[in-house]
Design a protein around this motif. Structure first.
Motif, PDB file in Angstrom:
ATOM      1  N   ASP A 158       0.869  -1.135  -0.113  1.00 57.24           N
ATOM      2  CA  ASP A 158       0.083   0.086  -0.155  1.00 57.24           C
ATOM      3  C   ASP A 158       0.838   1.295  -0.166  1.00 57.24           C
ATOM      4  OD1 ASP A 158       0.947   0.041   2.335  1.00 57.24           O
ATOM      5  OD2 ASP A 158      -0.916   0.521   3.750  1.00 57.24           O
ATOM      6  N   ASP A 215      -1.027  -7.088   2.962  1.00 57.27           N
ATOM      7  CA  ASP A 215      -0.817  -5.999   3.611  1.00 57.27           C
ATOM      8  C   ASP A 215      -1.839  -5.252   4.110  1.00 57.27           C
ATOM      9  OD1 ASP A 215       1.148  -3.846   4.366  1.00 57.27           O
ATOM     10  OD2 ASP A 215       1.142  -3.199   2.407  1.00 57.27           O
ATOM     11  N   LYS A 239      -4.443  -3.606   8.104  1.00 60.59           N
ATOM     12  CA  LYS A 239      -5.128  -2.458   8.549  1.00 60.59           C
ATOM     13  C   LYS A 239      -5.949  -2.709   9.714  1.00 60.59           C
ATOM     14  CE  LYS A 239      -2.691  -1.293   5.291  1.00 60.59           C
ATOM     15  NZ  LYS A 239      -1.498  -1.384   5.533  1.00 60.59           N
ATOM     16  N   HIS A 285       2.799  -4.439  11.736  1.00 54.26           N
ATOM     17  CA  HIS A 285       4.136  -4.107  11.009  1.00 54.26           C
ATOM     18  C   HIS A 285       5.164  -4.248  11.729  1.00 54.26           C
ATOM     19  CE1 HIS A 285       1.520  -2.853   7.508  1.00 54.26           C
ATOM     20  NE2 HIS A 285       2.597  -2.528   6.861  1.00 54.26           N
ATOM     21  N   HIS A 333       6.987  -8.429   1.881  1.00 56.76           N
ATOM     22  CA  HIS A 333       6.700  -7.610   3.058  1.00 56.76           C
ATOM     23  C   HIS A 333       5.026  -7.904   3.501  1.00 56.76           C
ATOM     24  CE1 HIS A 333       5.506  -4.056   5.286  1.00 56.76           C
ATOM     25  NE2 HIS A 333       4.435  -3.726   4.665  1.00 56.76           N
ATOM     26  N   VAL A 390       3.625  -9.283   6.867  1.00 56.94           N
ATOM     27  CA  VAL A 390       2.517  -8.656   7.677  1.00 56.94           C
ATOM     28  C   VAL A 390       1.254  -9.469   8.028  1.00 56.94           C
ATOM     29  CG1 VAL A 390       0.771  -6.817   7.425  1.00 56.94           C
ATOM     30  CG2 VAL A 390       3.209  -6.187   6.782  1.00 56.94           C
TER      31      VAL A 390
HETATM   32 ZN   LIG Z   1       2.713  -2.405   4.885  1.00 54.07          ZN
END
Ligand SMILES: [Zn+2]
Ligand SMILES: [Zn+2]
Length: 419
Positions: free
Chosen positions: A137, A184, A188, A264, A283, A287
């Protein structure tokens, strides 16, 4: 689809007026055909330089260079093997820049974007984002996630001036990258929860509009899991849109708070190789796996009984343990954590808000639900799939909050549990 950026830069009920630095975001088939026109219209076509790696040159870099009408143009092709967003990658770009370009064009995924963003800031030149995969993102983020001398840091950098996300390009990326983008985004869930809890406990600034943007982005991703695996074009565009939304949320706030929390921090810790051997996972893969562990841990807070203030005795940071594990990075860890974010917490307020914290955790998916979403998206969901052993869990949960000064529920946990 042309993303309507005006909607994000209005006066806001949070009391701030959010400012977007990106001027144009286009997500559609054939989007790279618009790059040259944009450069000409913006007066940036004197000497454009495309930055890509050996894989993304084949996927899109070559095409972008061909489409640029300027006679004075260049392309820097970095060796994809062992390429990281670190000081070596930056040095390779700088070595190849003979004169100052009028604009840099990042044609690649997360690493190429972080490197280009960093160099663009150093050289004070604008850059254009041409994502080759819906994998992270961070395309429109204003910070560059870099590893400098082994320490995972987030540098203030620059936003791209524009994003040209060409569906014909990013749909063809290896599926593993797309699944990583989904993971990713799912991150959130806890990033937002950590922000809401920090707001409850310390009055840290929060913007409800941005919270909503992030939660909508996660929802969008969660709805497209099957369609992505089936290779539906619309689902890919929606995923890219959701990733861009999350990036816009970071621009609106000016840092990564809306998009990065405890999940993260675990991923950053693993990238520092202080408790584990290096992992080749992407990544988003780190995550996603971290997110499930964070959700497992946060759900346990629901069983915590209210305590009296006298039972909370904070003994400060576990310096010896930090020294033992971070060794040569210990000084940087201490510097990062000065002042200790836990000193901002008023114990009375913490206990008063325990029910409100629990109410937020109740809405959070469980670790198992997250693992099942990751599996439906074809993403990695278990530690062993990203090359880590279960034996790192306990240390990861304890040490990861110290990789950043940012207050997360993970950081607060020692105050809630009796020793
Ligand atoms: Zn990220
Ligand atoms: Zn706001």
């Amino acid at each position: 689809m042309e993303v309507k950026l005006e909607e994000f830069s209005k006066e806001c009920s949070c009391g701030r007026s959010h400012r977007l630095l990106v001027k144009r975001v286009l997500i559609e088939s054939g989007a790279i055909g618009q790059v040259n026109g944009f450069l000409e219209a913006s007066g940036l076509d004197q000497y454009p330089v495309v930055i890509c790696d050996t894989h993304t040159y084949e996927a899109v870099g070559r095409l972008v260079v061909e489409q640029l009408k300027s006679e004075h143009k260049d392309v820097i092709i970095l060796d994809a093997e062992g390429l990281h967003a670190d000081e070596h990658g930056v040095a390779k770009i700088l070595e190849n820049l003979k004169e100052t370009p009028s604009v840099l064009l990042a044609a690649g995924a997360g690493t190429i974007h972080d490197l280009t963003r960093y160099v663009a800031k150093e050289k004070q030149i604008p850059f254009i984002a041409i994502p080759t995969a819906a994998s992270v993102d961070g395309f429109v983020s204003t910070v560059a996630a870099m590893t400098i001398k082994g320490f995972k840091v987030t540098y203030p950098a620059v936003s791209p001036l524009a994003v040209f996300a060409d569906t014909d390009v990013f749909m063809k990326a290896p599926y593993r990258l797309t699944a990583s983008g989904v993971a990713d985004l799912l991150g959130k869930y806890t990033a937002i929860l950590d922000w809401q809890i920090a707001h409850l406990l310390t009055d840290e600034y929060i913007c409800e509009k941005v919270v909503k943007i992030e939660l909508d982005a996660v929802k969008k991703a969660a709805e497209e899991l099957e369609a992505l695996k089936e290779g539906r074009k619309e689902a890919y565009e929606n995923l890219m849109y959701a990733l861009i939304l999350s990036g816009l949320a970071m621009q609106m706030i000016g840092n990564s708070r809306p998009a990065s929390g405890a999940e993260h921090h675990l991923s950053h810790l693993w990238e520092m190789h202080v408790i584990n051997t290096p992992t080749k996972a992407l990544h988003g893969e780190k995550v996603g796996v971290a997110l499930a562990l964070v959700c497992d841990t946060y759900k346990k807070v629901l069983a915590i009984e209210p305590r009296s203030i006298s039972e909370i005795s904070y003994k400060g940071m576990p310096c010896q343990e930090l020294k033992d594990h971070f060794s040569s990075l210990y000084e940087s860890i201490i510097e990062e954590n000065t002042p200790d974010p836990l000193i901002l917490i008023n114990y009375e307020k913490l206990l008063e808000n325990l029910d409100a914290v629990k109410a937020l955790i109740t809405k959070l998916p469980s670790g198992e639900e997250i693992r099942s979403m990751l599996k439906s998206a074809g993403a990695k969901s278990a530690l062993e799939e990203i090359g880590l052993e279960d034996s790192v869990i306990e240390k990861s949960l304890r040490l990861s909050p110290f990789v950043r000064q940012r207050l997360t529920l993970m950081r607060v946990l020692p105050l809630l549990y009796k020793d």
